[in-house]
Design a protein around this motif. Sequence first.
Motif, PDB file in Angstrom:
ATOM      1  N   SER A   1     -13.180 -32.119  11.892  1.00 45.58           N
ATOM      2  CA  SER A   1     -13.035 -33.196  12.871  1.00 45.58           C
ATOM      3  C   SER A   1     -11.631 -33.164  13.471  1.00 45.58           C
ATOM      4  CB  SER A   1     -13.276 -34.539  12.178  1.00 45.58           C
ATOM      5  OG  SER A   1     -12.924 -35.599  13.043  1.00 45.58           O
ATOM      6  N   LEU A   2     -11.549 -33.004  14.793  1.00 51.25           N
ATOM      7  CA  LEU A   2     -10.248 -32.994  15.478  1.00 51.25           C
ATOM      8  C   LEU A   2      -9.847 -34.389  15.938  1.00 51.25           C
ATOM      9  CD1 LEU A   2      -7.800 -31.570  16.722  1.00 51.25           C
ATOM     10  CD2 LEU A   2      -9.207 -31.114  18.742  1.00 51.25           C
ATOM     11  N   ALA A   3     -10.783 -35.130  16.530  1.00 48.03           N
ATOM     12  CA  ALA A   3     -10.433 -36.444  17.065  1.00 48.03           C
ATOM     13  C   ALA A   3     -11.692 -37.304  17.172  1.00 48.03           C
ATOM     14  CB  ALA A   3      -9.777 -36.301  18.433  1.00 48.03           C
ATOM     15  N   ARG A   4     -11.488 -38.594  17.049  1.00 44.65           N
ATOM     16  CA  ARG A   4     -12.571 -39.561  17.204  1.00 44.65           C
ATOM     17  C   ARG A   4     -12.060 -40.745  18.018  1.00 44.65           C
ATOM     18  NH1 ARG A   4     -14.941 -35.781  15.762  1.00 44.65           N
ATOM     19  NH2 ARG A   4     -16.484 -35.577  14.119  1.00 44.65           N
ATOM     20  N   ALA A   5     -12.968 -41.347  18.765  1.00 47.44           N
ATOM     21  CA  ALA A   5     -12.640 -42.566  19.497  1.00 47.44           C
ATOM     22  C   ALA A   5     -12.353 -43.658  18.475  1.00 47.44           C
ATOM     23  CB  ALA A   5     -13.802 -42.967  20.397  1.00 47.44           C
ATOM     24  N   GLY A   6     -11.380 -44.497  18.782  1.00 45.52           N
ATOM     25  CA  GLY A   6     -11.067 -45.594  17.873  1.00 45.52           C
ATOM     26  C   GLY A   6      -9.586 -45.679  17.572  1.00 45.52           C
TER      27      GLY A   6
END
Length: 182
Positions: A74-79
């Motif tokens: 996982s590189l990036a997630r909204a939030g």
Amino acid sequence: MKGLTFLWSYLLACVKIAVTGPPGSGKTTLALKVAEAAKASGARVGGFVTVEVRDRGVRLGFDVLSLADGRRSSLARAGRGEPRVGKYAVNLGSCEFMKSLLSAGGVDMLIVDEVGPMEAKCPSFVETARDALVQAPNSLAVVHMRFAEVVKGWGFRLVVLSRDNREDVLREVLSAYGFRNV
């Protein structure tokens, strides 16, 4: 015969190409097609692509996908979270994963998608990517438009991709590496 096709093109020249363009122009798709064509030609492919993570049509974030073995991080997630790029919190835990994919030796073709703001949040990522891409026999860098001039300074041929020219650019890039469209 596949291995001979790649071997011949490999002996002719080491090719260094950087592709940039606006979001949605097909940069990651191009990188995946180049990886597929390289593998079909017998090349050992390393590196990664950054893929969208969606749920019911909504983009949740981005994962890093290894081109060698399909592992993901996982590189990036909204939030919420830090550091941030726009609405996305960058997972600094993915930094070592990306760097490990860049240091994997024994590849004929190294693909990095992308050199951009999220990846640049990782300490020394841009420098590590530069060193690996320059040292690889053949390499393709997918570059965020804000980083295009930086990568151009690495001695790469810079190609600008758009929705209008993406098929022509794909043929041109595959031809430069000596690969056939698959």
